[in-house]
Design an enzyme around this catalytic site. Structure first.
Site: not given
Ligand code: C5P
Length: 251
Positions: A43, A70, A72, A75, A129, A220
């Site tokens: 992603k 990603d 998003k 517009d 979220t 992460r």
């Molecule tokens: O490091 P982690 O597992 O928290 O990363 C989650 C990824 O998913 C990040 O790139 C974050 O921007 C993305 N994301 C999220 N919640 C959302 C949409 C995307 O955590 N609702």
């Protein structure tokens, strides 16, 4: 005895999308070299795209990875139409828009994809979220947050999109109000319940798959692991065992 054949509905491709939340191309290429397109998708979000641009996206695509761009988009319909067409032409596997841009915007996003050289999956973000009920009310939306999320998921479904980004807790409810085939792409995945970072509603990979999530976005827990490859294969192993155990075999 006839050989046993796996149910063809079994998910055989990896459901894991590794979130490349970096601003540095070198770090990305380092990590990507340790992983494999057979084991995960990638992603690219706003930070990495702003730093590395379309050339980096193309590089990842050429390396054989399926890339979820990603960005998003949100517009006016004509702008989103052109943006989706341009993004599709990078050869990405998945794209997203904000469902709150409305049906006309989402339909034009889909048209942009249909007219492009490659047709990625198109999914929608319902409500970020990070938003609470209070945040939503401040924007003038007084509907209960869960109802709002379901309404936006239905709007995305009716606009011809392929799925939504949602929490793994919401998968059942969203599929019930749209279709079992409507894709759910779930972030907020953690390997243990103890480490949450800044995510609020978390779930382990196994529980998310048991909840019928189609794809898991994991950042992460993999990118900051001592050995990202080992962590990724361990996650896949835990999922494969579940898929294997729960699969109906045919004679
Ligand atoms: O490091 P982690 O597992 O928290 O990363 C989650 C990824 O998913 C990040 O790139 C974050 O921007 C993305 N994301 C999220 N919640 C959302 C949409 C995307 O955590 N609702």
């Amino acid at each position: 005895m006839n050989p046993l054949v796996l149910d063809p509905t079994l998910k055989t491709e990896s459901p894991i999308i590794v979130a490349l939340d970096y601003n540095d191309e070198k770090a990305v290429m380092n990590l990507v070299a340790k992983l494999s397109p057979d084991l995960c998708k990638l992603k690219v979000g706003k930070e990495l795209f702003t730093t590395g641009g379309p050339e980096l996206v193309k590089k990842l695509v050429v390396s054989g990875y399926k890339v979820f761009l990603d960005l998003k988009f949100h517009d006016i319909p004509n702008t989103v139409y052109k943006a989706c067409k341009a993004a599709s032409n990078l050869g990405v596997w998945m794209l997203n828009v904000h469902a709150s841009g409305g049906q006309k915007m989402m339909e034009m996003a889909k048209t942009g994809i249909v007219e492009a050289e490659h047709q990625p999956l198109l999914i929608a973000v319902t409500t970020l979220t990070s938003m609470t009920q209070e945040d939503l009310t401040q924007t003038g939306i007084t509907t209960a947050i869960n109802t709002h999320i379901t309404n936006l998921a239905q709007l995305a479904y009716n606009s011809g999109l392929d799925g939504v980004v949602c929490s793994a807790n919401e998968v059942g409810h969203i599929k019930e109000h749209t279709s079992p085939q409507f894709l759910t792409v779930c972030p907020g995945i953690r390997l243990t319940q103890e480490i949450t970072d800044d995510q609020q509603r978390i779930m382990t990979p196994l529980l998310a798959i048991q909840n019928n999530a189609d794809y898991l976005v994991i950042g992460r827990p993999i990118t900051q692991a001592a050995d990202p490859y080992i962590t990724l294969t361990e996650i896949l192993f835990s999922l494969n065992r579940f898929l294997f155990d729960s699969t109906t075999f045919k004679a």
